[in-house]
Design an enzyme around this catalytic site. Structure first.
Site, PDB file in Angstrom:
ATOM      1  N   CYS A   1      -8.400  23.482   9.428  1.00 48.21           N
ATOM      2  CA  CYS A   1      -7.772  24.581  10.189  1.00 48.21           C
ATOM      3  C   CYS A   1      -6.453  24.984   9.536  1.00 48.21           C
ATOM      4  O   CYS A   1      -5.940  24.295   8.671  1.00 48.21           O
ATOM      5  CB  CYS A   1      -7.566  24.163  11.635  1.00 48.21           C
ATOM      6  SG  CYS A   1      -6.819  22.559  11.794  1.00 48.21           S
TER       7      CYS A   1
ATOM      8  N   LEU B   1       7.216  19.653   7.470  1.00 51.71           N
ATOM      9  CA  LEU B   1       8.466  19.233   6.823  1.00 51.71           C
ATOM     10  C   LEU B   1       8.296  19.209   5.299  1.00 51.71           C
ATOM     11  O   LEU B   1       9.202  19.598   4.564  1.00 51.71           O
ATOM     12  CB  LEU B   1       8.885  17.841   7.312  1.00 51.71           C
ATOM     13  CG  LEU B   1       9.250  17.747   8.797  1.00 51.71           C
ATOM     14  CD1 LEU B   1       9.388  16.289   9.214  1.00 51.71           C
ATOM     15  CD2 LEU B   1      10.556  18.486   9.075  1.00 51.71           C
TER      16      LEU B   1
ATOM     17  N   LYS C   1       0.840  -1.210   0.000  1.00 47.06           N
ATOM     18  CA  LYS C   1       0.000   0.000   0.000  1.00 47.06           C
ATOM     19  C   LYS C   1       0.875   1.261   0.000  1.00 47.06           C
ATOM     20  O   LYS C   1       0.631   2.197  -0.761  1.00 47.06           O
ATOM     21  CB  LYS C   1      -0.893   0.004   1.254  1.00 47.06           C
ATOM     22  CG  LYS C   1      -1.601   1.320   1.488  1.00 47.06           C
ATOM     23  CD  LYS C   1      -2.462   1.307   2.735  1.00 47.06           C
ATOM     24  CE  LYS C   1      -1.747   1.718   3.992  1.00 47.06           C
ATOM     25  NZ  LYS C   1      -1.441   3.162   4.095  1.00 47.06           N
ATOM     26  N   ASN C   2       1.895   1.268   0.844  1.00 50.20           N
ATOM     27  CA  ASN C   2       2.678   2.493   0.987  1.00 50.20           C
ATOM     28  C   ASN C   2       3.627   2.731  -0.179  1.00 50.20           C
ATOM     29  O   ASN C   2       4.312   3.753  -0.225  1.00 50.20           O
ATOM     30  CB  ASN C   2       3.457   2.483   2.306  1.00 50.20           C
ATOM     31  CG  ASN C   2       2.525   2.672   3.489  1.00 50.20           C
ATOM     32  OD1 ASN C   2       1.335   2.934   3.309  1.00 50.20           O
ATOM     33  ND2 ASN C   2       3.060   2.536   4.692  1.00 50.20           N
TER      34      ASN C   2
ATOM     35  N   ASP D   1       4.404   0.723  12.021  1.00 48.63           N
ATOM     36  CA  ASP D   1       3.173   0.090  11.534  1.00 48.63           C
ATOM     37  C   ASP D   1       3.038  -1.362  12.004  1.00 48.63           C
ATOM     38  O   ASP D   1       1.947  -1.933  11.937  1.00 48.63           O
ATOM     39  CB  ASP D   1       3.122   0.130   9.998  1.00 48.63           C
ATOM     40  CG  ASP D   1       2.824   1.529   9.485  1.00 48.63           C
ATOM     41  OD1 ASP D   1       2.469   2.399  10.293  1.00 48.63           O
ATOM     42  OD2 ASP D   1       2.958   1.745   8.265  1.00 48.63           O
TER      43      ASP D   1
ATOM     44  N   ARG E   1      -5.702  10.351   4.377  1.00 42.31           N
ATOM     45  CA  ARG E   1      -4.769  11.384   4.851  1.00 42.31           C
ATOM     46  C   ARG E   1      -3.540  11.481   3.965  1.00 42.31           C
ATOM     47  O   ARG E   1      -3.011  12.558   3.720  1.00 42.31           O
ATOM     48  CB  ARG E   1      -4.336  11.081   6.288  1.00 42.31           C
ATOM     49  CG  ARG E   1      -5.051  11.893   7.318  1.00 42.31           C
ATOM     50  CD  ARG E   1      -4.208  12.132   8.553  1.00 42.31           C
ATOM     51  NE  ARG E   1      -3.241  13.203   8.365  1.00 42.31           N
ATOM     52  CZ  ARG E   1      -3.515  14.488   8.465  1.00 42.31           C
ATOM     53  NH1 ARG E   1      -4.732  14.902   8.747  1.00 42.31           N
ATOM     54  NH2 ARG E   1      -2.580  15.393   8.295  1.00 42.31           N
TER      55      ARG E   1
ATOM     56  N   ILE F   1       2.531  18.604   8.357  1.00 42.79           N
ATOM     57  CA  ILE F   1       3.089  18.551   7.000  1.00 42.79           C
ATOM     58  C   ILE F   1       4.095  19.688   6.873  1.00 42.79           C
ATOM     59  O   ILE F   1       4.470  20.076   5.774  1.00 42.79           O
ATOM     60  CB  ILE F   1       2.035  18.570   5.860  1.00 42.79           C
ATOM     61  CG1 ILE F   1       1.206  19.818   5.872  1.00 42.79           C
ATOM     62  CG2 ILE F   1       1.168  17.334   5.854  1.00 42.79           C
ATOM     63  CD1 ILE F   1       0.504  20.006   4.511  1.00 42.79           C
TER      64      ILE F   1
ATOM     65  N   ARG G   1       1.281  21.874  12.279  1.00 47.05           N
ATOM     66  CA  ARG G   1       0.730  20.546  11.982  1.00 47.05           C
ATOM     67  C   ARG G   1       1.701  19.733  11.141  1.00 47.05           C
ATOM     68  O   ARG G   1       2.517  20.276  10.424  1.00 47.05           O
ATOM     69  CB  ARG G   1      -0.581  20.712  11.214  1.00 47.05           C
ATOM     70  CG  ARG G   1      -1.693  21.235  12.091  1.00 47.05           C
ATOM     71  CD  ARG G   1      -2.880  20.325  12.065  1.00 47.05           C
ATOM     72  NE  ARG G   1      -3.154  19.837  10.736  1.00 47.05           N
ATOM     73  CZ  ARG G   1      -3.856  20.486   9.829  1.00 47.05           C
ATOM     74  NH1 ARG G   1      -4.336  21.682  10.110  1.00 47.05           N
ATOM     75  NH2 ARG G   1      -4.078  19.965   8.640  1.00 47.05           N
TER      76      ARG G   1
ATOM     77  N   ARG H   1      -8.815  -0.353   4.478  1.00 49.08           N
ATOM     78  CA  ARG H   1      -7.963   0.663   3.845  1.00 49.08           C
ATOM     79  C   ARG H   1      -6.632   0.045   3.426  1.00 49.08           C
ATOM     80  O   ARG H   1      -6.003   0.526   2.479  1.00 49.08           O
ATOM     81  CB  ARG H   1      -7.652   1.797   4.845  1.00 49.08           C
ATOM     82  CG  ARG H   1      -8.718   2.846   4.993  1.00 49.08           C
ATOM     83  CD  ARG H   1      -8.207   3.973   5.878  1.00 49.08           C
ATOM     84  NE  ARG H   1      -6.831   4.275   5.500  1.00 49.08           N
ATOM     85  CZ  ARG H   1      -5.818   4.458   6.352  1.00 49.08           C
ATOM     86  NH1 ARG H   1      -6.022   4.404   7.639  1.00 49.08           N
ATOM     87  NH2 ARG H   1      -4.599   4.717   5.920  1.00 49.08           N
TER      88      ARG H   1
HETATM   89  C1  UD1 Z   1       4.265   6.868   6.255  1.00 51.62           C
HETATM   90  C2  UD1 Z   1       3.393   5.641   6.062  1.00 51.62           C
HETATM   91  C3  UD1 Z   1       2.809   5.192   7.395  1.00 51.62           C
HETATM   92  C4  UD1 Z   1       3.922   4.990   8.424  1.00 51.62           C
HETATM   93  C5  UD1 Z   1       4.827   6.199   8.495  1.00 51.62           C
HETATM   94  C6  UD1 Z   1       6.041   5.989   9.387  1.00 51.62           C
HETATM   95  C7  UD1 Z   1       2.534   5.966   3.820  1.00 51.62           C
HETATM   96  C8  UD1 Z   1       1.355   6.209   2.947  1.00 51.62           C
HETATM   97  N1  UD1 Z   1       2.321   5.986   5.135  1.00 51.62           N
HETATM   98  O1  UD1 Z   1       3.418   7.900   6.746  1.00 51.62           O
HETATM   99  O2  UD1 Z   1       2.124   3.967   7.181  1.00 51.62           O
HETATM  100  O3  UD1 Z   1       3.347   4.768   9.704  1.00 51.62           O
HETATM  101  O4  UD1 Z   1       5.304   6.547   7.190  1.00 51.62           O
HETATM  102  O5  UD1 Z   1       6.778   4.920   8.945  1.00 51.62           O
HETATM  103  O6  UD1 Z   1       3.630   5.703   3.344  1.00 51.62           O
HETATM  104  N2  UD1 Z   1       5.974  14.590  10.779  1.00 51.62           N
HETATM  105  C9  UD1 Z   1       6.050  15.926  11.085  1.00 51.62           C
HETATM  106  N3  UD1 Z   1       6.012  16.835  10.071  1.00 51.62           N
HETATM  107  C10 UD1 Z   1       5.873  16.478   8.750  1.00 51.62           C
HETATM  108  C11 UD1 Z   1       5.789  15.101   8.446  1.00 51.62           C
HETATM  109  C12 UD1 Z   1       5.835  14.181   9.478  1.00 51.62           C
HETATM  110  O7  UD1 Z   1       6.176  16.297  12.250  1.00 51.62           O
HETATM  111  O8  UD1 Z   1       5.841  17.350   7.880  1.00 51.62           O
HETATM  112  C13 UD1 Z   1       6.024  13.588  11.862  1.00 51.62           C
HETATM  113  C14 UD1 Z   1       4.725  12.785  11.969  1.00 51.62           C
HETATM  114  O9  UD1 Z   1       3.778  13.442  12.744  1.00 51.62           O
HETATM  115  C15 UD1 Z   1       5.219  11.499  12.611  1.00 51.62           C
HETATM  116  C16 UD1 Z   1       6.622  11.329  12.017  1.00 51.62           C
HETATM  117  O10 UD1 Z   1       7.006  12.612  11.541  1.00 51.62           O
HETATM  118  O11 UD1 Z   1       5.323  11.682  13.992  1.00 51.62           O
HETATM  119  C17 UD1 Z   1       6.692  10.298  10.914  1.00 51.62           C
HETATM  120  O12 UD1 Z   1       5.827  10.650   9.874  1.00 51.62           O
HETATM  121  P1  UD1 Z   1       6.106  10.304   8.333  1.00 51.62           P
HETATM  122  O13 UD1 Z   1       7.369   9.524   8.202  1.00 51.62           O
HETATM  123  O14 UD1 Z   1       5.973  11.562   7.555  1.00 51.62           O
HETATM  124  O15 UD1 Z   1       4.884   9.356   8.025  1.00 51.62           O
HETATM  125  P2  UD1 Z   1       3.931   9.406   6.775  1.00 51.62           P
HETATM  126  O16 UD1 Z   1       4.717   9.670   5.535  1.00 51.62           O
HETATM  127  O17 UD1 Z   1       2.743  10.248   7.046  1.00 51.62           O
END
Ligand code: UD1
Length: 420
Positions: free
Chosen positions: A116, A125, A22-23, A305, A92, A123, A121, A396
């Protein structure tokens, strides 16, 4: 609403195939926007999240078709560059469309779920990396509006190796010209799979799987054929199910390397593991033993995960297992549901201490995708019958889960509710 009815207590025995990841398929589907041609993708799981991604592509003007596990996406004629709120809300991770839209259309409008302002939040990064590459970003209520005013290759240092931020940065970098280096990039296998797809599309990308990814030049437009890599989290889930229930299962079409840390935990819990090519065989005698500290980490560490599925197995062990969740702040929402089945788990902040015990069937509710998988595992290992509600979370990310569990001899029925 639909639910699963599971009668637990039997060992799992048999062979099942692992589906595509999926990822991996989600970012690659988003990346099909870049090529301006036809992408033929094999080994694509049929999942709710994949259907949501296809709806987004269709909304943007792509033509899509599925035949078996092969998806074809034709992105020659895009008609839009926005992803509206209702489509964003379904998934998401649809934030992954941001990078490809900017790269292909020079602009993108996404409506963020929740509506909001972005603020701190998660994203942040993604957005700071895109700004660094020359993207102008405006927040308008719950929408973000991006414009590629002057894209330029740059060094981009990620403060944390976020999977999604690495993917979005990589995708925009293919339109930057010059050289972009993504430093402190996430190293997950799904990023290497995205690199592989982009290379087939003609991009010059190297380093995925390591901490620095280098992208140079711009992406030519061409047709691509690619096979999605096996789902390592689905793999881990079935292995944990067998560890909890006892028995012997073989997973085919797997990538053992990608689940090393999970295999190590299960071996330390007393399971016997054999790997050969794309096959993993796990034999488990009940009960499992308590396992050494399980600390979730970015790849190649133990995957967040797989934390909930392994915790479900640990609940059935003789002895205790300590979990430390370092990736997500609030990823123990399955714990109160496992407790309904008799699990003994104490949570304090990011730590969970599990004391193994005998589980019994109960009515429980999925709180999220992997937490839902943990409930299925616990129910299969428990004495008596369980009813698992809100299985849309599970659907999902797990393809044909009841069929695969049934093929291993587990007693599981999906019962349709009136509305789902
Ligand atoms: C991806 C995977 C998800 C997995 C995660 C961590 C997909 C579709 N999903 O999610 O299944 O659990 O990697 O291996 O591939 N963070 C920030 N700011 C940002 C981005 C992330 O603070 O801009 C934080 C998040 O809140 C979290 C951590 O970084 O605490 C890891 O998130 P991230 O590696 O970005 O996970 P996803 O890409 O959302």
């Amino acid at each position: 609403m639909s639910h699963y009815r599971i009668r637990g207590g039997s060992p799992l025995v048999g062979t099942v195939p692992v589906s595509g990841a999926k990822n991996s398929v989600l970012p690659i589907l988003a990346a099909t926007l870049l090529t301006g041609g036809r992408s033929v993708l094999h080994n694509c799981p049929d999942l709710r999240d994949v259907r949501s991604a296809l709806r987004i592509l269709q909304h943007l003007g792509c033509r899509t078709a599925r035949e078996g596990d092969t998806l074809t996406v034709d992105s020659s004629h895009l008609t839009r560059w926005d992803v509206p709120h209702d489509l964003m809300r379904e998934m998401r991770s649809s934030v992954i469309f941001l990078g490809p839209l900017i790269a292909r259309c020079g602009r993108a409008k996404l409506s963020l779920p929740g509506g909001c302002d972005i603020g701190q939040r998660p994203i942040d990064l993604h957005l700071s990396a895109l700004r660094r590459l020359g993207v102008t970003i405006d927040e308008q209520g719950g929408d973000i509006l991006c414009r590629a005013e002057a894209l330029r290759g740059q060094d981009v240092i990620l403060g944390f190796p976020s999977v999604g931020a690495t993917e979005n940065t990589l995708l925009v970098a293919t339109a930057c010209g010059g050289v972009t280096r993504i430093i402190n990039a996430a190293r997950e296998p799904e990023i290497a799979d995205l690199q592989e797809y982009l290379r087939k599309a003609g991009a010059s990308v190297a380093g995925a799987g390591e901490t620095v990814i280098t992208v140079s030049g711009e992406l030519p437009r061409r047709d691509v054929e690619h096979t999605i890599l096996p789902d390592r989290i689905e793999t881990a889930t079935y292995l944990c199910a067998c560890a909890a229930c006892g028995g012997e299962i073989t997973l085919t079409g797997a990538e053992p390397e990608h689940v090393n840390t999970v295999l190590q935990c299960l071996s330390e819990g007393g399971c016997t593991v054999r790997t050969s090519g794309g096959r993993i065989t796990l034999r488990a005698e009940r009960p499992l033993r308590g396992m050494p500290l399980v600390r979730t980490m970015p790849y190649p560490g133990f995957p967040t995960d797989a934390q909930a599925p392994l915790m479900a197995a640990a609940c059935t062990a003789r002895g205790s297992t300590v979990f430390l969740e370092t990736i997500f702040e609030n990823r123990y929402r399955h714990v109160p549901e496992l407790a309904r089945m008799g699990a003994e788990i104490r949570v304090s902040g990011r730590t969970a201490v599990v004391n193994g015990t005998d589980l019994h069937g109960a009515a429980v509710r999925c709180t999220d995708l992997r937490g839902g998988a943990a409930l299925v595992i616990a129910a299969l290992a428990a004495e008596g019958e369980s009813r698992i509600e809100e299985i849309a979370h599970i659907e999902r990310g797990y393809e044909r889960l009841p069929e695969k569990i049934a093929a291993l001899g587990g007693s599981i029925v999906r019962e349709d509710g009136q509305k789902d």
